[in-house]
Write an enzyme that holds these catalytic residues in place. Structure first.
Site, PDB file in Angstrom:
ATOM      1  N   CYS A 122      15.041   5.793 -11.975  1.00  0.00           N
ATOM      2  CA  CYS A 122      14.624   5.003 -13.148  1.00  0.00           C
ATOM      3  C   CYS A 122      14.803   5.773 -14.463  1.00  0.00           C
ATOM      4  O   CYS A 122      14.645   5.189 -15.538  1.00  0.00           O
ATOM      5  CB  CYS A 122      13.189   4.557 -12.998  1.00  0.00           C
ATOM      6  N   HIS A 258      10.611   2.881 -19.617  1.00  0.00           N
ATOM      7  CA  HIS A 258      11.043   2.263 -18.361  1.00  0.00           C
ATOM      8  C   HIS A 258      10.067   1.148 -17.995  1.00  0.00           C
ATOM      9  O   HIS A 258       8.847   1.294 -18.136  1.00  0.00           O
ATOM     10  CB  HIS A 258      11.098   3.332 -17.267  1.00  0.00           C
ATOM     11  N   ASN A 289      11.152  -4.781 -12.468  1.00  0.00           N
ATOM     12  CA  ASN A 289      11.575  -3.383 -12.596  1.00  0.00           C
ATOM     13  C   ASN A 289      12.991  -3.258 -12.028  1.00  0.00           C
ATOM     14  O   ASN A 289      13.193  -3.415 -10.825  1.00  0.00           O
ATOM     15  CB  ASN A 289      10.579  -2.507 -11.822  1.00  0.00           C
TER      16      ASN A 289
HETATM   17  C1  LIG Z   1       1.999  -0.563  -7.241  1.00  0.00           C
HETATM   18  C2  LIG Z   1       0.894  -0.860  -8.230  1.00  0.00           C
HETATM   19  C3  LIG Z   1       1.203  -2.124  -9.007  1.00  0.00           C
HETATM   20  C4  LIG Z   1      -0.408  -1.102  -7.447  1.00  0.00           C
HETATM   21  O1  LIG Z   1      -1.444  -1.353  -8.385  1.00  0.00           O
HETATM   22  P1  LIG Z   1      -2.812  -0.543  -8.316  1.00  0.00           P
HETATM   23  O2  LIG Z   1      -3.651  -1.066  -9.381  1.00  0.00           O
HETATM   24  O3  LIG Z   1      -2.489   0.930  -8.335  1.00  0.00           O
HETATM   25  O4  LIG Z   1      -3.360  -0.981  -6.924  1.00  0.00           O
HETATM   26  P2  LIG Z   1      -4.010  -0.078  -5.754  1.00  0.00           P
HETATM   27  O5  LIG Z   1      -2.931   0.433  -4.873  1.00  0.00           O
HETATM   28  O6  LIG Z   1      -4.977   0.909  -6.366  1.00  0.00           O
HETATM   29  O7  LIG Z   1      -4.837  -1.161  -4.989  1.00  0.00           O
HETATM   30  C5  LIG Z   1      -5.936  -1.888  -5.583  1.00  0.00           C
HETATM   31  C6  LIG Z   1      -6.326  -3.016  -4.658  1.00  0.00           C
HETATM   32  O8  LIG Z   1      -5.274  -3.993  -4.613  1.00  0.00           O
HETATM   33  C7  LIG Z   1      -4.786  -4.146  -3.290  1.00  0.00           C
HETATM   34  N1  LIG Z   1      -3.334  -4.256  -3.372  1.00  0.00           N
HETATM   35  C8  LIG Z   1      -2.398  -3.258  -3.405  1.00  0.00           C
HETATM   36  N2  LIG Z   1      -1.171  -3.769  -3.521  1.00  0.00           N
HETATM   37  C9  LIG Z   1      -1.320  -5.108  -3.569  1.00  0.00           C
HETATM   38  C10 LIG Z   1      -0.419  -6.167  -3.698  1.00  0.00           C
HETATM   39  N3  LIG Z   1       0.924  -5.960  -3.824  1.00  0.00           N
HETATM   40  N4  LIG Z   1      -0.916  -7.434  -3.733  1.00  0.00           N
HETATM   41  C11 LIG Z   1      -2.240  -7.656  -3.622  1.00  0.00           C
HETATM   42  N5  LIG Z   1      -3.143  -6.683  -3.484  1.00  0.00           N
HETATM   43  C12 LIG Z   1      -2.696  -5.428  -3.469  1.00  0.00           C
HETATM   44  C13 LIG Z   1      -5.201  -2.895  -2.545  1.00  0.00           C
HETATM   45  O9  LIG Z   1      -5.349  -3.154  -1.163  1.00  0.00           O
HETATM   46  C14 LIG Z   1      -6.528  -2.596  -3.204  1.00  0.00           C
HETATM   47  O10 LIG Z   1      -7.523  -3.429  -2.661  1.00  0.00           O
HETATM   48  P3  LIG Z   1      -9.046  -2.888  -2.455  1.00  0.00           P
HETATM   49  O11 LIG Z   1      -9.539  -2.583  -3.842  1.00  0.00           O
HETATM   50  O12 LIG Z   1      -9.710  -4.045  -1.810  1.00  0.00           O
HETATM   51  O13 LIG Z   1      -8.934  -1.667  -1.598  1.00  0.00           O
HETATM   52  C15 LIG Z   1       0.691   0.306  -9.204  1.00  0.00           C
HETATM   53  O14 LIG Z   1       0.136   1.384  -8.533  1.00  0.00           O
HETATM   54  C16 LIG Z   1       1.938   0.780  -9.888  1.00  0.00           C
HETATM   55  O15 LIG Z   1       2.514   0.078 -10.696  1.00  0.00           O
HETATM   56  N6  LIG Z   1       2.337   2.061  -9.651  1.00  0.00           N
HETATM   57  C17 LIG Z   1       3.373   2.761 -10.392  1.00  0.00           C
HETATM   58  C18 LIG Z   1       4.725   2.085 -10.411  1.00  0.00           C
HETATM   59  C19 LIG Z   1       5.718   2.991 -11.045  1.00  0.00           C
HETATM   60  O16 LIG Z   1       5.564   3.437 -12.152  1.00  0.00           O
HETATM   61  N7  LIG Z   1       6.773   3.348 -10.329  1.00  0.00           N
HETATM   62  C20 LIG Z   1       7.642   4.351 -10.822  1.00  0.00           C
HETATM   63  C21 LIG Z   1       8.890   3.890 -11.330  1.00  0.00           C
HETATM   64  S1  LIG Z   1       9.761   2.837 -10.224  1.00  0.00           S
END
Ligand SMILES: CC(C)(COP(=O)(O)OP(=O)(O)OC[C@H]1O[C@@H](n2cnc3c(N)ncnc32)[C@H](O)[C@@H]1OP(=O)(O)O)[C@@H](O)C(=O)NCCC(=O)NCCS
Length: 333
Positions: A122, A258, A289
């Site tokens: 990315c 990004h 993305n």
């Molecule tokens: C992937 C991403 C959207 C997940 O969001 P988050 O807020 O971190 O979510 P978490 O993994 O902490 O999970 C929070 C809750 O949502 C749930 N959850 C996780 N992914 C989910 C999804 N796709 N749909 C629904 N629920 C989801 C989890 O089970 C958790 O539930 P709980 O609170 O009951 O345990 C986020 O972490 C993200 O954008 N990460 C970075 C992406 C990035 O910059 N990548 C690099 C460049 S490509």
């Protein structure tokens, strides 16, 4: 000792034209929520994404690249025989060799331009802009075509909750050439391979060869740890790019990080203390993305919609798998 002649440097470089191509399909959150037990509401709230653009089975990363590059070359006004190099950043060109860039040079009619691919996920577009800037200013190339392109739908697992639902397909391209003014600030870039496992392929091609039952490799990430790094560490590199270019937040017209997650984008805006009038790229909402393509796609949308204009000062920063990052301040074409 024989004295060698070296290439004659030029004083400045800039981006002369930008082009973009998005996948033609609009994939909504409802279209993909079922297999990951998610919902339109959750995806909008946690990522900002409303739709992601994906390409159909009949178009690959080369097709997307060719379309974007054709538009960038036309916008730049540079003749095909004045492009001396082409750099493509992609992780979805599925042969080890030959490079996507070499094939694209032929398709675009810019043979015998030097052609090579880079792997910087990315951050790839900003890595390649840094390379193009250096090639032009050193005199190694008169004009360089940069392409960031991904067909990420080829490496997604519809049942994966960690990253697949974020991803889209597209290509962005830019032509970099000599300039009468400084149009590309110093590139602040780096890597931290100790965190290579945080965004990864499920298994390697060699493991697939040993055990075909593993199936086609797809992407995974440790969302929360990547989120923390992106939200709280990466902003420092954008700050350093402003300092290296001799500008501050008040000099920035446009900010295009990004397009990984709208919450990360908003956190960076806050951290960098960018004034409210700074236009922020938020193409993720409609495109998703698209990795190496996401920054030029977001810039192209701002220019096309009139939110940004030629001559605007733009802070751009790419970051992703590696972990790698690259940032620079550029003047928009
Ligand atoms: C992937 C991403 C959207 C997940 O969001 P988050 O807020 O971190 O979510 P978490 O993994 O902490 O999970 C929070 C809750 O949502 C749930 N959850 C996780 N992914 C989910 C999804 N796709 N749909 C629904 N629920 C989801 C989890 O089970 C958790 O539930 P709980 O609170 O009951 O345990 C986020 O972490 C993200 O954008 N990460 C970075 C992406 C990035 O910059 N990548 C690099 C460049 S490509």
């Amino acid at each position: 000792m024989t004295t060698l002649t070296q290439a004659t440097p030029v004083a400045h470089s800039r981006i002369l034209g930008i082009g973009a191509e998005r996948g033609e399909l609009f994939v909504t959150n409802d279209d993909i929520a079922g297999p990951i037990d998610s919902s339109d509401e959750w995806i909008r709230q946690r990522t900002g994404i409303v739709t992601r653009r994906r390409a159909g089975a009949d178009r690959d990363v080369l097709d997307l690249s060719e379309a974007a590059a054709t538009k960038a070359i036309a916008a730049s006004g540079v003749a095909l025989d004045e492009i001396d190099a082409i750099i493509t950043s992609t992780i979805t060109h599925f042969v080890q060799t030959p490079s996507a860039a070499a094939i694209l040079a032929d398709r675009l009619g810019i043979t015998p331009a030097a052609a090579f691919d880079i792997s910087a996920a990315c951050a790839g577009y900003c890595y390649a802009i840094g390379q193009a800037d250096a090639l032009v200013r050193s005199g190694a190339a008169r004009n360089v075509l940069v392409i960031g392109a991904e067909k990420l739908s080829d490496i997604i697992d519809p049942t994966d909750r960690s990253i697949s639902f974020l991803l889209g397909d597209g290509a962005g391209a830019a032509v970099v050439g000599a300039s009468t003014f400084p149009g590309i600030g110093p590139t602040v870039w780096g890597s931290d391979g100790s965190k290579a496992g945080t965004i990864r392929q499920t298994h390697t091609w060699m493991e697939l060869r040993e055990d075909p039952s593993l199936g086609w490799p797809t992407l995974r990430q440790d969302g929360p740890s990547v989120f923390k790094w992106a939200s709280f560490q990466v902003g420092k590199f954008a700050q350093a790019a402003m300092e290296a270019a001799g500008v501050g937040p008040q000099d920035i017209d446009v900010f295009v990080p990004h397009q990984a997650n709208l919450r990360i984008i908003d956190q960076m805006v806050k951290q960098l203390r960018l004034p409210e009038n700074v236009v922020v790229g938020r193409d993720i909402v409609e495109t998703g993305n698209t990795s190496a393509a996401s920054i030029p796609l977001a810039i192209e949308r701002l220019l096309a919609e009139g939110q940004a204009k030629s001559g605007d000062v733009c802070l751009q920063i790419g970051f992703g798998a590696g972990l790698v990052y690259a940032a620079q301040v550029v003047v928009l074409p």
